[in-house]
Motif scaffolding. Structure first.
Motif: not given
Length: 304
Positions: A146, A155-157, A295, A297
């Motif tokens: 992250k 906000s994304k993994w 969550d 990407y």
């Protein structure tokens, strides 16, 4: 120093593709063409006689961490607390007189092979003045990142299949998975006993040698076997120099592996990568919550 090179360009591309080791690309121009100790009182005892005895102690470092035959540290009655630890990492790259160091701090569960680290990149290393700390979650066969940058929303993994990386995530993530660092020692050979010293006030014995990635993969526990096997396939030579420091219970306190990559093809300059893992605070609680699928990407990642 043994020069470690990829058999094909795919592994080097994988290293260059991730943001953390994008630090290597930004500073070093990473190229896609980069070419017996006994058991006393239920605990392993580091041997200082050298030879086969020292090699046996080093081979069992991962087993001690995961198997819990060490003594409790600052615990009433010597309760076993070997299975987890606080972790500090350092990965230094050097090429053409330029050095970049990525540091990490967190905790790791050696029985479940789960861990959480926060990595700090140096200024300008990622092509900007300052980069937010990167959070990494280690799980069997996968790495979650992250604040990775390179076009990935904060906000994304990003999820990386470590068994598909040609280096087995020994360097790609900017920190060697602590269990993989210990399991890599299962292939140790030419082990010599250097002497006694102290780390943070803890008496340790220092050993030095060469580890063989392929041999380590064959001897590794099931949770680490695929990752090390991937690394064994991806490197031209399996030999990796190391220094390791074990305490009186045979627990790994510090290990340093030295990797080298050819930059810009076989005739290019060498990029040195030194990965260091330090363990303390055995028995520390480890909390790892994997991100939801929504969550993670899945879009395009920029490559520098």
């Amino acid at each position: 120093m043994v020069v470690q090179q990829h058999r094909s360009g795919g592994g080097a591309r994988a290293v260059c593709a991730l943001a953390v080791v994008g630090v290597m690309a930004a500073t070093a121009g990473c190229s896609a063409d980069g070419g017996g100790g006994g058991v006393v009182g239920g605990r392993a005892v580091a041997d200082e006689r050298g030879g086969a005895d020292s090699a046996d102690v080093v081979h069992r470092a991962a087993e001690v961490l995961a198997g819990g035959d060490g003594r409790g540290e600052n615990q009433p009655g010597g309760r076993d607390v070997t299975g987890s630890a606080e972790v500090r990492t350092s990965m230094e790259t050097a090429a053409g007189g330029t050095r970049v160091t990525i540091t990490g701090r967190g905790t790791y569960d050696f029985r479940k092979r789960l861990g959480r680290l926060t990595l700090v990149l140096p200024k300008d290393a990622a092509g900007e003045e300052e980069h937010r700390p990167i959070t990494e979650l280690f799980t069997p066969g996968a790495l979650y990142m992250k604040n990775r940058g390179a076009g990935v929303p904060d906000s994304k993994w990003v999820r990386v299949d470590t068994t598909a990386l040609e280096d087995g995530n020994l360097v790609t993530g900017g920190a060697t998975d602590p269990m993989a660092a210990a399991e890599l020692l299962r292939g140790a050979r030419e082990v010599t006993y250097v002497g006694r010293s102290e780390l943070a006030g803890v008496p340790v014995r220092h050993y030095r040698g060469i580890t063989d990635i392929g041999r380590a993969a064959r001897a590794a526990s099931p949770g680490s076997r695929d990752v090390l096997a991937a690394a064994a396939r991806g490197f031209r030579t399996d030999a990796v120099p190391f220094d390791v420091y074990l305490d009186e219970a045979g627990r790994l306190r510090k290990v340093r592996h030295r990797f080298s990559f050819a930059n810009g093809g076989h005739g290019g300059p060498t990029v040195q990568v030194v990965s260091t893992t330090l363990l303390s605070g055995f028995g520390a609680p480890v909390a790892v919550q994997l991100p939801d699928d929504r969550d993670i990407y899945t879009g395009k990642i920029q490559q520098g």
